[in-house]
Design an enzyme around this catalytic site. Sequence first.
Site, PDB file in Angstrom:
ATOM      1  N   TRP A 272       0.832  -1.213   0.000  1.00  0.00           N
ATOM      2  CA  TRP A 272       0.000   0.000   0.000  1.00  0.00           C
ATOM      3  C   TRP A 272       0.856   1.246   0.000  1.00  0.00           C
ATOM      4  O   TRP A 272       0.552   2.214  -0.699  1.00  0.00           O
ATOM      5  CB  TRP A 272      -0.977  -0.008   1.176  1.00  0.00           C
ATOM      6  CG  TRP A 272      -2.001  -1.098   1.074  1.00  0.00           C
ATOM      7  CD1 TRP A 272      -2.224  -2.102   1.968  1.00  0.00           C
ATOM      8  CD2 TRP A 272      -2.946  -1.326   0.006  1.00  0.00           C
ATOM      9  NE1 TRP A 272      -3.241  -2.921   1.523  1.00  0.00           N
ATOM     10  CE2 TRP A 272      -3.691  -2.465   0.337  1.00  0.00           C
ATOM     11  CE3 TRP A 272      -3.223  -0.666  -1.200  1.00  0.00           C
ATOM     12  CZ2 TRP A 272      -4.705  -2.979  -0.500  1.00  0.00           C
ATOM     13  CZ3 TRP A 272      -4.224  -1.164  -2.023  1.00  0.00           C
ATOM     14  CH2 TRP A 272      -4.948  -2.304  -1.673  1.00  0.00           C
TER      15      TRP A 272
ATOM     16  N   ASP B 107      -1.885   6.842   6.207  1.00  0.00           N
ATOM     17  CA  ASP B 107      -2.900   5.917   5.693  1.00  0.00           C
ATOM     18  C   ASP B 107      -3.229   4.983   6.852  1.00  0.00           C
ATOM     19  O   ASP B 107      -2.439   4.115   7.218  1.00  0.00           O
ATOM     20  CB  ASP B 107      -2.336   5.138   4.496  1.00  0.00           C
ATOM     21  CG  ASP B 107      -3.314   4.072   3.988  1.00  0.00           C
ATOM     22  OD1 ASP B 107      -4.403   3.915   4.586  1.00  0.00           O
ATOM     23  OD2 ASP B 107      -2.984   3.388   2.997  1.00  0.00           O
TER      24      ASP B 107
ATOM     25  N   LYS C 280     -12.568  -1.665   6.526  1.00  0.00           N
ATOM     26  CA  LYS C 280     -11.879  -2.468   7.531  1.00  0.00           C
ATOM     27  C   LYS C 280     -12.495  -2.181   8.914  1.00  0.00           C
ATOM     28  O   LYS C 280     -13.310  -2.941   9.372  1.00  0.00           O
ATOM     29  CB  LYS C 280     -10.377  -2.203   7.484  1.00  0.00           C
ATOM     30  CG  LYS C 280      -9.704  -2.958   6.338  1.00  0.00           C
ATOM     31  CD  LYS C 280      -9.183  -2.091   5.249  1.00  0.00           C
ATOM     32  CE  LYS C 280      -8.678  -2.898   4.061  1.00  0.00           C
ATOM     33  NZ  LYS C 280      -8.055  -2.072   3.047  1.00  0.00           N
TER      34      LYS C 280
HETATM   35  C1  LIG Z   1      -7.326  -1.674   1.926  1.00  0.00           C
HETATM   36  C2  LIG Z   1      -6.243  -0.688   1.987  1.00  0.00           C
HETATM   37  C3  LIG Z   1      -6.070   0.296   0.996  1.00  0.00           C
HETATM   38  C4  LIG Z   1      -6.907   0.334  -0.264  1.00  0.00           C
HETATM   39  O1  LIG Z   1      -8.182   0.784  -0.063  1.00  0.00           O
HETATM   40  P1  LIG Z   1      -9.190   0.921  -1.283  1.00  0.00           P
HETATM   41  O2  LIG Z   1     -10.408   1.441  -0.618  1.00  0.00           O
HETATM   42  O3  LIG Z   1      -9.366  -0.431  -1.884  1.00  0.00           O
HETATM   43  O4  LIG Z   1      -8.605   1.879  -2.255  1.00  0.00           O
HETATM   44  C5  LIG Z   1      -5.062   1.215   1.176  1.00  0.00           C
HETATM   45  N1  LIG Z   1      -4.257   1.185   2.247  1.00  0.00           N
HETATM   46  C6  LIG Z   1      -4.380   0.254   3.210  1.00  0.00           C
HETATM   47  C7  LIG Z   1      -3.461   0.265   4.385  1.00  0.00           C
HETATM   48  C8  LIG Z   1      -5.376  -0.715   3.098  1.00  0.00           C
HETATM   49  O5  LIG Z   1      -5.500  -1.655   4.053  1.00  0.00           O
END
Ligand SMILES: *Cc1c(COP(=O)(O)O)cnc(C)c1O
Length: 361
Positions: A103, A173, A197
């Site tokens: 990511w 993030d 999540k």
């Molecule tokens: C799931 C995830 C993403 C991607 O999210 P999307 O909504 O699919 O774009 C980005 N960063 C982390 C840490 C994630 O767990």
Amino acid sequence: MAKRVLNFNPGPCTLPLSVLETIQAELLDYKGTGMSVMEISHRSSEYKEINNAAAVLAHEVMGLDDTWKTLFLAGGASTQFAMIPLNFLRQGETAAYVDTGSWSANAIKEAKKISRVHLAASSEDSGYAYIPKPEDIDCPDDAAYLHITTNNTIRGTQYHELPDIGGVPLVGDMSSDICSRRADFSRFSLFYASAQKNLGPAGVTMVVIREDLLEKCKEGLPTMLDYRTHVEKSSAFNTPPVFAVYVTKLVLEWLKDQGGLEAIEKVNKAKKDAIYQMLDKYPDYFKSTVERGSRSWMNVTFRLPSEDLEKKFIAEAEQAGLVGLKGHRSVGGIRVSLYNPMPLEGARKLAEFMENFRKAN
Ligand SMILES: *Cc1c(COP(=O)(O)O)cnc(C)c1O
């Protein structure tokens, strides 16, 4: 009674049962409108109330004051990878990034399209098995910002200490660990999390920006990619993902009812301890893929002695009502995702299954 399993999926993932029941109860007639939430206008007072309540609850749960603006945007965390440099990284400037997994790498790729990226630290050489220590993060004083991925969903690592970078804005993030425990949000200038999540269903991303960073947005951006658009229009410049925001609001309410971050932290700690205890008890059988000090509370990753045993483990767990344990396709192995709505009882059942599986195999 519907048959429910223990869902360890990494995202989309398990939601609190009480939230699903509220959705079901309100589905055909949302608060006397005679319509479902999906059918009402996003300009209606009912939706405005949902949108405002979601932002207020987010602030309450995280203890944020009015200097923060909370947005609910479409496009996933992946769109934030582009929006952050579009808004805050000017031509010729440098943004600093810490690379701790796929990511982070995706975020870096987007920033490079805008201007220069300085790799402040990386754990790629170890197969992303750890989080770089604060003192090993090299952030230039004139960086536009430093970007970190607070929890690495695929690799199973998590920051337990934030980097100290002086006056450089910190961007996080937090997709897979937002609101899973207390955090020093004051260290950030912006943090974001796709909802699927810890916050709700797929389709909405929460972005929290401090006012002083907002002042640094570039001019002339496409309207939808300019954070100021969404701040000025309270996340409803265009038609927002109404249903996803509604469910996110319900999950935040649920979180508040649980006792907020301090209470959920206790549960999450007990959950991850139950699983890591198995890894520590049988280190040659449940082989951790990450360094101890970087272990994630949300995604526990490990290997079994063979791929055949891993397949068997996943299949037998599923038969026992424990689903979603397959590691990400890029790394294999087992991944146990322990997001907020997973009850402690679920983690304990899985630990018991691990104990029995090892004995039998
Ligand atoms: C799931 C995830 C993403 C991607 O999210 P999307 O909504 O699919 O774009 C980005 N960063 C982390 C840490 C994630 O767990």
